[in-house]
Design a protein around this motif. Structure first.
Motif, PDB file in Angstrom:
ATOM      1  N   UNK A 149       0.808  -1.214   0.000  1.00  0.00           N
ATOM      2  CA  UNK A 149       0.000   0.000   0.000  1.00  0.00           C
ATOM      3  C   UNK A 149       0.841   1.264   0.000  1.00  0.00           C
ATOM      4  N   UNK A 150       2.044   1.176   0.546  1.00  0.00           N
ATOM      5  CA  UNK A 150       2.946   2.327   0.590  1.00  0.00           C
ATOM      6  C   UNK A 150       3.317   2.756  -0.825  1.00  0.00           C
ATOM      7  N   UNK A 151       3.392   1.799  -1.738  1.00  0.00           N
ATOM      8  CA  UNK A 151       3.819   2.097  -3.101  1.00  0.00           C
ATOM      9  C   UNK A 151       2.901   3.102  -3.783  1.00  0.00           C
ATOM     10  N   UNK A 152       1.621   3.106  -3.416  1.00  0.00           N
ATOM     11  CA  UNK A 152       0.682   4.053  -4.022  1.00  0.00           C
ATOM     12  C   UNK A 152       1.077   5.491  -3.693  1.00  0.00           C
ATOM     13  N   UNK A 153       1.749   5.680  -2.593  1.00  0.00           N
ATOM     14  CA  UNK A 153       2.143   7.015  -2.153  1.00  0.00           C
ATOM     15  C   UNK A 153       3.615   7.317  -2.432  1.00  0.00           C
ATOM     16  N   UNK A 154       4.374   6.311  -2.841  1.00  0.00           N
ATOM     17  CA  UNK A 154       5.827   6.451  -2.939  1.00  0.00           C
ATOM     18  C   UNK A 154       6.278   7.243  -4.155  1.00  0.00           C
ATOM     19  N   UNK A 155       5.521   7.237  -5.218  1.00  0.00           N
ATOM     20  CA  UNK A 155       5.812   7.977  -6.434  1.00  0.00           C
ATOM     21  C   UNK A 155       7.210   8.549  -6.568  1.00  0.00           C
ATOM     22  N   UNK A 156       7.326   9.839  -6.435  1.00  0.00           N
ATOM     23  CA  UNK A 156       8.604  10.519  -6.613  1.00  0.00           C
ATOM     24  C   UNK A 156       9.176  11.021  -5.301  1.00  0.00           C
ATOM     25  N   UNK A 157       8.890  10.331  -4.228  1.00  0.00           N
ATOM     26  CA  UNK A 157       9.453  10.738  -2.942  1.00  0.00           C
ATOM     27  C   UNK A 157      10.948  10.909  -3.040  1.00  0.00           C
ATOM     28  N   UNK A 158      11.429  11.810  -2.251  1.00  0.00           N
ATOM     29  CA  UNK A 158      12.871  11.919  -2.039  1.00  0.00           C
ATOM     30  C   UNK A 158      13.166  11.250  -0.707  1.00  0.00           C
ATOM     31  N   UNK A 159      14.347  10.749  -0.582  1.00  0.00           N
ATOM     32  CA  UNK A 159      14.737  10.146   0.688  1.00  0.00           C
ATOM     33  C   UNK A 159      15.127  11.260   1.648  1.00  0.00           C
ATOM     34  N   UNK A 160      14.497  11.271   2.796  1.00  0.00           N
ATOM     35  CA  UNK A 160      14.805  12.270   3.818  1.00  0.00           C
ATOM     36  C   UNK A 160      15.625  11.589   4.903  1.00  0.00           C
ATOM     37  N   UNK A 161      16.753  12.154   5.183  1.00  0.00           N
ATOM     38  CA  UNK A 161      17.670  11.584   6.165  1.00  0.00           C
ATOM     39  C   UNK A 161      17.867  12.554   7.315  1.00  0.00           C
ATOM     40  N   UNK A 162      18.195  12.003   8.458  1.00  0.00           N
ATOM     41  CA  UNK A 162      18.545  12.832   9.605  1.00  0.00           C
ATOM     42  C   UNK A 162      19.708  12.166  10.309  1.00  0.00           C
ATOM     43  N   UNK A 163      20.542  12.951  10.943  1.00  0.00           N
ATOM     44  CA  UNK A 163      21.644  12.332  11.696  1.00  0.00           C
ATOM     45  C   UNK A 163      21.078  11.472  12.833  1.00  0.00           C
ATOM     46  N   UNK A 164      21.603  10.305  12.985  1.00  0.00           N
ATOM     47  CA  UNK A 164      21.155   9.427  14.069  1.00  0.00           C
ATOM     48  C   UNK A 164      21.826   9.844  15.364  1.00  0.00           C
ATOM     49  N   UNK A 165      21.081   9.837  16.466  1.00  0.00           N
ATOM     50  CA  UNK A 165      21.694  10.135  17.759  1.00  0.00           C
ATOM     51  C   UNK A 165      22.757   9.094  18.091  1.00  0.00           C
ATOM     52  N   UNK A 166      23.673   9.446  18.943  1.00  0.00           N
ATOM     53  CA  UNK A 166      24.736   8.533  19.362  1.00  0.00           C
ATOM     54  C   UNK A 166      24.233   7.690  20.530  1.00  0.00           C
ATOM     55  N   UNK A 167      23.571   6.597  20.218  1.00  0.00           N
ATOM     56  CA  UNK A 167      23.059   5.700  21.247  1.00  0.00           C
ATOM     57  C   UNK A 167      24.150   4.765  21.725  1.00  0.00           C
ATOM     58  N   UNK A 168      24.101   4.410  22.986  1.00  0.00           N
ATOM     59  CA  UNK A 168      24.962   3.359  23.515  1.00  0.00           C
ATOM     60  C   UNK A 168      24.071   2.127  23.668  1.00  0.00           C
ATOM     61  N   UNK A 169      24.106   1.250  22.673  1.00  0.00           N
ATOM     62  CA  UNK A 169      23.198   0.111  22.648  1.00  0.00           C
ATOM     63  C   UNK A 169      23.545  -0.959  23.667  1.00  0.00           C
ATOM     64  N   UNK A 170      24.670  -0.806  24.347  1.00  0.00           N
ATOM     65  CA  UNK A 170      24.998  -1.764  25.396  1.00  0.00           C
ATOM     66  C   UNK A 170      24.320  -1.399  26.726  1.00  0.00           C
ATOM     67  N   UNK A 171      23.789  -0.215  26.818  1.00  0.00           N
ATOM     68  CA  UNK A 171      23.084   0.198  28.032  1.00  0.00           C
ATOM     69  C   UNK A 171      21.697  -0.450  28.063  1.00  0.00           C
ATOM     70  N   UNK A 172      21.212  -0.800  29.234  1.00  0.00           N
ATOM     71  CA  UNK A 172      19.881  -1.414  29.323  1.00  0.00           C
ATOM     72  C   UNK A 172      18.798  -0.469  28.798  1.00  0.00           C
TER      73      UNK A 172
END
Length: 80
Positions: free
Chosen positions: A24-47
Motif C-alpha cells: 500500500x505504501x507504493x501508491x504514495x511512494x511515487x517521486x518521494x525523495x529520501x529524507x535523512x537525519x543524523x542518528x543520535x549517538x546511542x549506547x546500545x549496550x546500556x539497558x
C-alpha cells in the motif's frame, strides 16, 4: 534530502513490493525523495528503559533479551 534516480526508485519499490504489508505504501511512494537525519549517538549496550519492549508485548519471536544478544554480538564483531 536525496533525490532518487529512476534506478533508486525501482529498487526501493521492489523492496517495498516484496512485503505484502508494504504494498500500500507504493501508491504514495511515487517521486518521494529520501529524507535523512543524523542518528543520535546511542549506547546500545546500556539497558533499555524499565518496562517491556514493544515486541515483548505481542508474543513475537523477537524479544528484548534476544535483541540485546544480537546487538552485543554485532558490536563485539565490529569492535565497538
Amino acid at each position: 534530502m536525496l533525490p532518487l534516480t529512476s534506478e533508486d526508485r525501482a529498487r526501493r519499490n521492489a523492496a517495498l513490493g516484496a512485503y505484502k504489508t508494504q504494498r500500500g505504501v507504493l501508491a504514495f511512494a511515487g517521486d518521494w525523495q529520501e529524507r535523512l537525519r543524523p542518528a543520535p549517538a546511542y549506547d546500545f549496550r546500556q539497558p533499555a528503559p524499565q518496562g517491556s519492549a514493544w515486541y515483548d508485548r505481542h508474543g513475537w519471536d523477537m524479544t528484548l533479551a534476544k535483541w540485546r544478544q544480537y546487538v552485543d554480538a554485532l558490536l563485539d564483531r565490529e569492535g565497538a
